[in-house]
Design a protein around this motif. Structure first.
Motif, PDB file in Angstrom:
ATOM      1  N   VAL A 135      11.768 -13.313 -48.357  1.00 38.85           N
ATOM      2  CA  VAL A 135      12.680 -12.493 -47.622  1.00 38.85           C
ATOM      3  C   VAL A 135      12.886 -12.905 -46.150  1.00 38.85           C
ATOM      4  CG1 VAL A 135      12.633  -9.984 -46.617  1.00 38.85           C
ATOM      5  CG2 VAL A 135      11.318 -10.567 -48.796  1.00 38.85           C
TER       6      VAL A 135
ATOM      7  N   LEU B 216      -1.834  -4.042 -45.822  1.00 37.52           N
ATOM      8  CA  LEU B 216      -2.654  -4.996 -46.181  1.00 37.52           C
ATOM      9  C   LEU B 216      -2.133  -6.355 -45.572  1.00 37.52           C
ATOM     10  CD1 LEU B 216      -4.702  -6.327 -48.321  1.00 37.52           C
ATOM     11  CD2 LEU B 216      -2.925  -6.956 -49.707  1.00 37.52           C
ATOM     12  N   ILE B 217      -0.954  -6.392 -45.369  1.00 38.04           N
ATOM     13  CA  ILE B 217      -0.481  -7.654 -45.069  1.00 38.04           C
ATOM     14  C   ILE B 217      -0.159  -7.885 -43.365  1.00 38.04           C
ATOM     15  CG2 ILE B 217       1.646  -9.025 -44.912  1.00 38.04           C
ATOM     16  CD1 ILE B 217       2.351  -7.917 -47.981  1.00 38.04           C
TER      17      ILE B 217
ATOM     18  N   ARG C 196       0.557   6.712 -61.529  1.00 42.69           N
ATOM     19  CA  ARG C 196       0.600   5.363 -60.969  1.00 42.69           C
ATOM     20  C   ARG C 196      -0.106   5.365 -59.580  1.00 42.69           C
ATOM     21  NH1 ARG C 196       5.856   1.881 -62.716  1.00 42.69           N
ATOM     22  NH2 ARG C 196       4.922   0.281 -61.607  1.00 42.69           N
TER      23      ARG C 196
ATOM     24  N   GLN D 107      24.070  -9.401 -46.469  1.00 43.50           N
ATOM     25  CA  GLN D 107      23.721  -9.231 -47.695  1.00 43.50           C
ATOM     26  C   GLN D 107      23.207  -7.472 -48.260  1.00 43.50           C
ATOM     27  OE1 GLN D 107      21.258 -12.438 -49.995  1.00 43.50           O
ATOM     28  NE2 GLN D 107      20.818 -12.682 -47.886  1.00 43.50           N
TER      29      GLN D 107
ATOM     30  N   ALA E  21       5.961  -5.411 -62.550  1.00 43.52           N
ATOM     31  CA  ALA E  21       7.093  -4.244 -62.773  1.00 43.52           C
ATOM     32  C   ALA E  21       6.165  -2.929 -63.040  1.00 43.52           C
ATOM     33  CB  ALA E  21       7.965  -4.241 -63.698  1.00 43.52           C
TER      34      ALA E  21
ATOM     35  N   ALA F 282      -4.176 -11.307 -48.560  1.00 45.46           N
ATOM     36  CA  ALA F 282      -3.126 -10.848 -47.367  1.00 45.46           C
ATOM     37  C   ALA F 282      -2.354 -12.116 -47.084  1.00 45.46           C
ATOM     38  CB  ALA F 282      -3.917 -10.065 -46.682  1.00 45.46           C
TER      39      ALA F 282
ATOM     40  N   ILE G 183       9.531  -6.563 -47.354  1.00 43.60           N
ATOM     41  CA  ILE G 183       9.161  -5.814 -48.537  1.00 43.60           C
ATOM     42  C   ILE G 183       8.880  -4.187 -48.291  1.00 43.60           C
ATOM     43  CG2 ILE G 183       8.685  -7.827 -49.794  1.00 43.60           C
ATOM     44  CD1 ILE G 183       5.592  -7.241 -49.685  1.00 43.60           C
TER      45      ILE G 183
ATOM     46  N   MET H  26       0.202 -13.395 -49.442  1.00 45.55           N
ATOM     47  CA  MET H  26       1.422 -12.457 -49.459  1.00 45.55           C
ATOM     48  C   MET H  26       2.195 -12.609 -48.480  1.00 45.55           C
ATOM     49  SD  MET H  26       2.298 -10.371 -52.105  1.00 45.55           S
ATOM     50  CE  MET H  26       3.116  -9.215 -51.206  1.00 45.55           C
ATOM     51  N   LEU H  27       1.725 -12.709 -47.224  1.00 41.44           N
ATOM     52  CA  LEU H  27       2.357 -13.029 -45.865  1.00 41.44           C
ATOM     53  C   LEU H  27       3.217 -14.211 -45.953  1.00 41.44           C
ATOM     54  CD1 LEU H  27       3.069 -11.900 -43.134  1.00 41.44           C
ATOM     55  CD2 LEU H  27       1.131 -13.164 -42.196  1.00 41.44           C
TER      56      LEU H  27
ATOM     57  N   GLY I 273      15.941 -15.034 -46.070  1.00 43.49           N
ATOM     58  CA  GLY I 273      17.300 -14.460 -46.521  1.00 43.49           C
ATOM     59  C   GLY I 273      17.499 -14.546 -47.927  1.00 43.49           C
ATOM     60  N   TRP I 274      16.158 -14.709 -48.966  1.00 45.73           N
ATOM     61  CA  TRP I 274      16.502 -14.492 -50.319  1.00 45.73           C
ATOM     62  C   TRP I 274      15.869 -13.083 -50.675  1.00 45.73           C
ATOM     63  CZ3 TRP I 274      12.844 -17.400 -54.649  1.00 45.73           C
ATOM     64  CH2 TRP I 274      13.708 -16.791 -55.897  1.00 45.73           C
ATOM     65  N   LEU I 275      16.721 -12.315 -50.908  1.00 43.09           N
ATOM     66  CA  LEU I 275      16.370 -10.822 -51.084  1.00 43.09           C
ATOM     67  C   LEU I 275      16.549 -10.096 -52.313  1.00 43.09           C
ATOM     68  CD1 LEU I 275      18.483  -9.840 -47.832  1.00 43.09           C
ATOM     69  CD2 LEU I 275      16.297 -10.606 -47.996  1.00 43.09           C
ATOM     70  N   THR I 276      16.645 -11.009 -53.542  1.00 40.80           N
ATOM     71  CA  THR I 276      16.542 -10.413 -54.768  1.00 40.80           C
ATOM     72  C   THR I 276      15.346 -10.352 -55.354  1.00 40.80           C
ATOM     73  OG1 THR I 276      17.617 -12.667 -55.467  1.00 40.80           O
ATOM     74  CG2 THR I 276      19.049 -10.612 -55.340  1.00 40.80           C
ATOM     75  N   PRO I 277      14.442 -11.060 -55.321  1.00 39.32           N
ATOM     76  CA  PRO I 277      13.127 -10.877 -56.056  1.00 39.32           C
ATOM     77  C   PRO I 277      12.110  -9.907 -55.374  1.00 39.32           C
ATOM     78  CG  PRO I 277      12.902 -12.968 -54.836  1.00 39.32           C
ATOM     79  CD  PRO I 277      14.522 -12.405 -54.750  1.00 39.32           C
ATOM     80  N   ARG I 278      11.602  -9.263 -56.033  1.00 40.17           N
ATOM     81  CA  ARG I 278      10.428  -8.246 -55.842  1.00 40.17           C
ATOM     82  C   ARG I 278       9.125  -9.231 -55.449  1.00 40.17           C
ATOM     83  NH1 ARG I 278      11.303  -2.581 -58.378  1.00 40.17           N
ATOM     84  NH2 ARG I 278       9.192  -2.063 -57.452  1.00 40.17           N
ATOM     85  N   ILE I 279       8.476  -8.999 -54.494  1.00 38.15           N
ATOM     86  CA  ILE I 279       7.219  -9.562 -54.094  1.00 38.15           C
ATOM     87  C   ILE I 279       5.913  -8.779 -54.204  1.00 38.15           C
ATOM     88  CG2 ILE I 279       6.355 -11.395 -52.308  1.00 38.15           C
ATOM     89  CD1 ILE I 279       9.042 -12.046 -53.151  1.00 38.15           C
ATOM     90  N   LEU I 280       5.090  -9.202 -54.939  1.00 37.32           N
ATOM     91  CA  LEU I 280       3.933  -8.491 -55.465  1.00 37.32           C
ATOM     92  C   LEU I 280       2.634  -9.273 -55.516  1.00 37.32           C
ATOM     93  CD1 LEU I 280       5.385  -5.867 -57.874  1.00 37.32           C
ATOM     94  CD2 LEU I 280       4.680  -5.250 -55.620  1.00 37.32           C
ATOM     95  N   PRO I 281       1.295  -8.569 -54.982  1.00 37.37           N
ATOM     96  CA  PRO I 281       0.218  -9.627 -55.121  1.00 37.37           C
ATOM     97  C   PRO I 281      -0.234  -8.985 -56.473  1.00 37.37           C
ATOM     98  CG  PRO I 281      -0.133  -7.438 -53.890  1.00 37.37           C
ATOM     99  CD  PRO I 281       1.405  -7.631 -54.302  1.00 37.37           C
TER     100      PRO I 281
ATOM    101  N   VAL J 155       6.269 -13.530 -48.503  1.00 34.31           N
ATOM    102  CA  VAL J 155       7.140 -12.862 -48.146  1.00 34.31           C
ATOM    103  C   VAL J 155       8.013 -13.595 -46.910  1.00 34.31           C
ATOM    104  CG1 VAL J 155       7.611 -10.675 -46.685  1.00 34.31           C
ATOM    105  CG2 VAL J 155       5.767 -10.702 -48.533  1.00 34.31           C
TER     106      VAL J 155
ATOM    107  N   GLY K 146       7.347  -3.820 -53.133  1.00 35.26           N
ATOM    108  CA  GLY K 146       7.687  -5.265 -53.477  1.00 35.26           C
ATOM    109  C   GLY K 146       8.959  -5.702 -53.135  1.00 35.26           C
ATOM    110  N   GLN K 147       9.955  -4.479 -53.068  1.00 34.60           N
ATOM    111  CA  GLN K 147      11.589  -4.958 -53.085  1.00 34.60           C
ATOM    112  C   GLN K 147      11.943  -4.889 -51.647  1.00 34.60           C
ATOM    113  OE1 GLN K 147      13.929  -3.195 -55.900  1.00 34.60           O
ATOM    114  NE2 GLN K 147      15.407  -2.532 -54.605  1.00 34.60           N
ATOM    115  N   PRO K 148      12.466  -6.285 -51.502  1.00 31.70           N
ATOM    116  CA  PRO K 148      13.277  -6.302 -50.023  1.00 31.70           C
ATOM    117  C   PRO K 148      14.085  -5.168 -49.601  1.00 31.70           C
ATOM    118  CG  PRO K 148      13.525  -8.353 -51.297  1.00 31.70           C
ATOM    119  CD  PRO K 148      12.967  -7.301 -52.338  1.00 31.70           C
TER     120      PRO K 148
ATOM    121  N   LEU L 164       1.185  -1.691 -49.241  1.00 36.10           N
ATOM    122  CA  LEU L 164       0.934  -3.185 -49.206  1.00 36.10           C
ATOM    123  C   LEU L 164       1.021  -3.864 -47.579  1.00 36.10           C
ATOM    124  CD1 LEU L 164       2.873  -5.001 -52.046  1.00 36.10           C
ATOM    125  CD2 LEU L 164       0.266  -4.873 -51.691  1.00 36.10           C
TER     126      LEU L 164
END
Lengths: 234, 234
Positions: free
Chosen positions: A210, B226-227, B218, B72, A18, A199, B13, A202-203, A213-221, A206, B21-23, B223
């Motif tokens: 995403v 990169l991806i 920050r 969604q 975060a 990279a 993302i 990450m791809l 269809g799972w759209l709630t978590p944030r995805i970060l490297p 994601v 990182g957020q969908p 990203l």
């Protein structure tokens, strides 16, 4: 109160989660109650390295943080190892009095009252690929100890099995903001990291979240791995 | 109310800034009052491409967002071009009623009442390397229009001159959270991007800020570059 410290370094940017991108000084503690198969910080975990760990008190630790930051208060991240096996209440009280803010990253196996004084508690339970088991009642105790402190859950993902496990964890804690990061199988500090493979991981993650269809978590490297590879102290 | 839309795509993302990182589903608007030298979205800026822009009303736009997201609700980012040269109040009202949240990225040259309905207003004034001048009174009007909506300032940095300019801007707005990102000189969608050069640009920017004792902004990369390189629609 004496604390075992593997390294104190920075300021550099936070590489993950975060607070990604935020200038931070890191206190990496020595010792851990886990032994993840893919641990990228064995020098702070394996007791074989314990003779390299400094023994410091709160004054010494904050003096080193202040020296590194040029006395500018900033975010201090306490990571490990598992910082929660030691008592950081004195460091946090002293640092907060000087204007520093603290984040702590822990797997959530040991609860501490000082979690409530954090600017961010990062709970990172370990998925099946780690070879570790999560004690969810201990995890719940960590959440309770944090009281009103901001908190997130961060899970490292190596494979589909980990991903399914993370999805179950998110169902268990629907109100806890979730961050996922691709696992890093290249952890040798003496070998270069291939930014293209970072990279590609990450791809994959994601697409698997995403894209499915799972759209709630944030995805970060792990940005620090992109920038510095597995070098220590940055 | 008819709106000119260059593309609607996602979910993918968010690649940069505070929501990294957020969908997100992206609405990229057509048309801009700026013409930055290093613009990476000329297909949404140059009126030469206007025949490729769709003409849609709020219902049509939100129907497409809902189709892409599988109904969604998620974060919708309105970018451009400069979205603020058009009236997105209808899109935002309709989307919010359906549970969507909206972020908007704009240079801060045109203030809009609907900024106050955003989950995040990203103001990205353009540094000297862009060849554009910032009208700070218009920028102030954007901040005022946003009322209590969360807001950040994001500045792209190509060189030392840009960095000095960003530091002055941060002095002007000490309470506005600042995000810096290295500029991307490789913007041809048909050419591959070298992840190592992206890592090198991050390293330069971290050294030039954190390494020089400037510890408040920050520092984040793009990203998505990169991806996916400069491919569109991701």
């Amino acid at each position: 109160m004496i604390l075992r410290i593997a390294e104190i370094f920075g300021p550099t940017i936070q590489g993950e989660g975060a607070l990604i991108g935020q200038p931070t000084v890191f206190i990496r503690t020595g010792g851990c109650d886990y032994r993840c198969s893919w641990c990228d910080s064995l020098h702070a975990v394996d007791s074989r390295y314990r003779h390299d760990w400094a023994v410091m008190d709160a004054q010494q630790i904050m003096a080193e943080v202040a020296r590194l930051s040029g006395d500018q208060p900033l975010m201090v991240s306490i990571s490990g190892g598992n910082p929660a096996i030691q008592d950081f209440s004195g460091v946090i009280a002293l640092g907060r009095a000087q204007g520093y803010r603290f984040a702590c990253e822990t797997q959530g196996s040991v609860a501490r009252d000082w979690f409530a004084d954090l600017a961010l508690l990062v709970l990172s339970p370990k998925p099946p690929s780690s070879g570790q088991e999560t004690d969810w009642s201990a995890f719940d105790a960590c959440l309770a100890a944090a009281k009103d402190a901001p908190r997130i859950m961060k899970i490292v993902i190596f494979d589909d099995h980990d991903l399914a496990w993370a999805r179950e964890a998110s169902t268990r804690y629907p109100d806890l903001a979730l961050y996922l990061q691709p696992g890093n199988p290249e952890t040798d500090p003496d070998l270069p990291v291939d930014p293209q493979s970072l990279a590609d991981r990450m791809l994959w993650l994601v697409d698997a979240t995403v894209g499915a269809g799972w759209l709630t978590p944030r995805i970060l490297p792990q940005l620090h791995v992109l920038i510095w590879g597995n070098r220590r102290g940055v």
